[in-house]
Design an enzyme around this catalytic site. Structure first.
Site, PDB file in Angstrom:
ATOM      1  N   GLY A 250       0.750  -1.249   0.000  1.00 56.54           N
ATOM      2  CA  GLY A 250       0.000   0.000   0.000  1.00 56.54           C
ATOM      3  C   GLY A 250       0.774   1.291   0.000  1.00 56.54           C
ATOM      4  O   GLY A 250       0.193   2.362  -0.181  1.00 56.54           O
ATOM      5  N   GLU A 286       3.700  -7.239   1.686  1.00 46.40           N
ATOM      6  CA  GLU A 286       3.200  -7.510   0.327  1.00 46.40           C
ATOM      7  C   GLU A 286       3.276  -6.250  -0.528  1.00 46.40           C
ATOM      8  O   GLU A 286       2.263  -5.785  -1.040  1.00 46.40           O
ATOM      9  CB  GLU A 286       1.749  -7.991   0.392  1.00 46.40           C
ATOM     10  N   PRO A 287       4.458  -5.684  -0.718  1.00 49.87           N
ATOM     11  CA  PRO A 287       4.538  -4.454  -1.513  1.00 49.87           C
ATOM     12  C   PRO A 287       4.329  -4.720  -3.002  1.00 49.87           C
ATOM     13  O   PRO A 287       4.762  -5.747  -3.528  1.00 49.87           O
ATOM     14  CB  PRO A 287       5.970  -3.964  -1.254  1.00 49.87           C
ATOM     15  N   GLY A 288       3.681  -3.811  -3.658  1.00 52.12           N
ATOM     16  CA  GLY A 288       3.505  -3.898  -5.112  1.00 52.12           C
ATOM     17  C   GLY A 288       4.050  -2.635  -5.741  1.00 52.12           C
ATOM     18  O   GLY A 288       5.188  -2.568  -6.208  1.00 52.12           O
ATOM     19  N   ARG A 289       3.248  -1.589  -5.691  1.00 50.77           N
ATOM     20  CA  ARG A 289       3.561  -0.323  -6.364  1.00 50.77           C
ATOM     21  C   ARG A 289       4.940   0.241  -5.997  1.00 50.77           C
ATOM     22  O   ARG A 289       5.650   0.716  -6.877  1.00 50.77           O
ATOM     23  CB  ARG A 289       2.489   0.710  -5.979  1.00 50.77           C
ATOM     24  N   ARG A 325      -4.943   3.793 -15.524  1.00 49.84           N
ATOM     25  CA  ARG A 325      -4.923   4.508 -14.242  1.00 49.84           C
ATOM     26  C   ARG A 325      -5.523   5.918 -14.321  1.00 49.84           C
ATOM     27  O   ARG A 325      -6.298   6.288 -13.449  1.00 49.84           O
ATOM     28  CB  ARG A 325      -3.516   4.557 -13.629  1.00 49.84           C
ATOM     29  N   TYR A 329      -8.694   5.890 -11.904  1.00 50.72           N
ATOM     30  CA  TYR A 329      -8.454   6.488 -10.578  1.00 50.72           C
ATOM     31  C   TYR A 329      -8.214   7.991 -10.644  1.00 50.72           C
ATOM     32  O   TYR A 329      -7.759   8.573  -9.670  1.00 50.72           O
ATOM     33  CB  TYR A 329      -7.214   5.849  -9.935  1.00 50.72           C
ATOM     34  N   CYS A 355     -13.091   5.433 -28.247  1.00 52.83           N
ATOM     35  CA  CYS A 355     -14.346   6.168 -28.249  1.00 52.83           C
ATOM     36  C   CYS A 355     -14.943   6.279 -26.850  1.00 52.83           C
ATOM     37  O   CYS A 355     -15.988   5.687 -26.562  1.00 52.83           O
ATOM     38  CB  CYS A 355     -15.351   5.471 -29.171  1.00 52.83           C
ATOM     39  N   GLU A 356     -14.287   6.982 -25.970  1.00 51.96           N
ATOM     40  CA  GLU A 356     -14.776   7.218 -24.615  1.00 51.96           C
ATOM     41  C   GLU A 356     -14.205   8.549 -24.165  1.00 51.96           C
ATOM     42  O   GLU A 356     -13.022   8.811 -24.398  1.00 51.96           O
ATOM     43  CB  GLU A 356     -14.251   6.153 -23.628  1.00 51.96           C
TER      44      GLU A 356
END
Ligand SMILES: *Cc1c(COP(=O)(O)O)cnc(C)c1O
Length: 431
Positions: A250, A286-289, A325, A329, A355-356
């Site tokens: 996190g 549990e690091p990710g980012r 992202r 977010y 197309c968004e």
């Protein structure tokens, strides 16, 4: 890129402009993009290894096991690079479990998290003899108990506690509040532990939490750790042994270059508040980012520069299907020219061809006005970049490139049209 280089206070970034052109380690991004095409992801191996070693050094004084959160960047090469440094893996599906094993993770260093494991996933985890499953509800523990009993084994389990702390991050990545779907309330968890302790298919080994992602301050971690410490004492008071505390991941990274707590600050906060040695628990992380977020970029090419009333749109060949992202977010990512022209900055929207209206990488951003054909790099795209990519608008997913030692390897090829339609079929009655 001066600002980006300085953000890490003297630490080599491995990603910077040399003269006017962006390099990853000593390789020019233009050369990679020329060879593999755009859009493409480019990652630095040196930066990844440096992040991992820095993380490990920060926790070196305590008994710990770091399990890289595979979902942050699931490419086999990235997982292999991380496991080579001795890390384990945190997986949330049997697909990620397979990736972790294929990339060389040792089963006893794999933990299986996630709010909804199927019986097949539980069975696969037990088959491979992983370190433990983090269960998120009593219902899930019942299933694990049943699957383990059928196999004639005891499943090592922790229960994910929802410590009810506000991680003060984007509401889509907050996970430790009572209203979130994750984990079990501490009050209820005590009953669950007491019950689980009597089950023949379950071996309780620890406690678990994960309060959210991209967290930008330390207080939520400190508060969660204090609550976990109290909870561990309470559970032990019931005669249930606890040998580890898994604190999830996190920690955020400075996407917009504003100062954030460092890995070392984070380690100090966690260790002070939890006191793993004093509490007699191994720390699981549990690091990710924080390990992969800043290792690379998405490189795109400018297709058109279009003026529309007051606004200027830079339309690039990368889109929300490649990198979600910003639209998912409302995330900020620095965007830099791969080769600088030295022109004045103008305020533009950097958008893709999908197309968004949500198909943007940046809105109202002052950048040097590019020309058609120029390449732009969307920085800090190493975490939750390719992993969230889709084939929306029938766009093949971008290749991924890993740079190391002045050379590079395409660690995932660009998808072809055949990849796009694989498994599809026009039934006989339509031919
Ligand atoms: C996503 C996730 C992580 C990693 O989160 P980061 O913010 O990338 O560090 C760790 N543990 C669990 C259970 C997760 O769901």
């Amino acid at each position: 890129m001066r600002a980006a280089a300085n953000a890490r206070g003297g630490i080599m970034t491995h990603i910077e402009h040399r003269k006017d052109t962006l390099h990853v380690e000593s390789v020019a991004v233009e050369a990679i993009a020329e060879a593999v095409g755009t859009p493409c992801y480019v990652y630095s191996h040196a930066r990844l290894v440096e992040n991992v070693r820095r993380f490990e050094a920060a926790f070196a004084a305590v008994d710990h096991l770091t399990c890289y959160s595979v979902k942050a960047n699931p490419n086999l090469a990235i997982v292999a690079a991380v496991t080579r440094e001795g890390l384990g893996c945190d997986v949330v599906s049997s697909g990620e479990l397979e990736r972790a094993l294929r990339a060389g993770a040792r089963p006893e260093r794999i933990v299986f998290s996630g709010a909804g494991k199927t019986d097949d996933e539980i069975d696969a985890a037990l088959h491979h003899g992983i370190r433990m499953l983090n269960a998120e509800s009593r219902g899930e523990l019942e299933r694990i108990d049943r699957v383990a009993t059928r196999r004639g084994v005891r499943a090592p389990v922790s229960v994910r506690i929802n410590p009810d702390v506000d991680a003060k991050t984007h509401r889509y990545v907050t996970t430790g509040l009572r209203e979130n779907k994750f984990g079990i309330d501490a009050d209820e968890a005590l009953d669950v532990y007491t019950w689980a302790h009597t089950r023949p298919g379950l071996a309780i080994t620890g406690v678990d939490c994960h309060i959210g992602s991209n967290i930008r301050s330390l207080e939520p971690f400190a508060e969660a750790m204090r609550r976990m410490r109290t909870f561990i004492e309470t559970v032990r008071g019931r005669g249930i042994p606890i040998d580890h505390c898994d604190i999830g991941g996190g920690l955020g990274i400075p996407y917009d270059r504003s100062p954030l707590p460092s890995i070392e600050d984070y380690a100090r906060t966690v260790v002070d508040a939890l006191d793993p040695a004093g509490s007699g628990v191994q720390l699981l992380l549990e690091p990710g980012r924080i390990l992969v977020g800043d290792i690379g970029m998405l490189v795109c090419r400018v297709l058109y520069v279009k003026r529309h009333g007051e606004r200027t749109f830079v339309i690039v060949d990368g889109a929300m299907n490649d990198f979600m992202r910003p639209c998912l977010y409302e995330a900020h990512h620095e965007i830099v020219p791969v080769t600088r022209r030295g022109a004045d900055a103008v305020v533009v929207d950097v958008v893709g061809p999908v197309c968004e209206t949500t198909d943007f990488f940046a809105l109202d951003r002052a950048i040097e006005l590019p020309h058609r054909g120029d390449r732009l790099a969307v920085l800090d795209a190493g975490a939750y970049g390719f992993g969230l990519a889709s084939n929306f608008n029938s766009r093949p997913r971008a290749p991924e490139v890993l740079v190391r030692n002045g050379d590079y390897t395409v660690v995932r090829a660009r998808e072809s049209f055949e990849d796009l339609v694989r498994g599809e079929r026009i039934p006989d009655f339509l031919t």
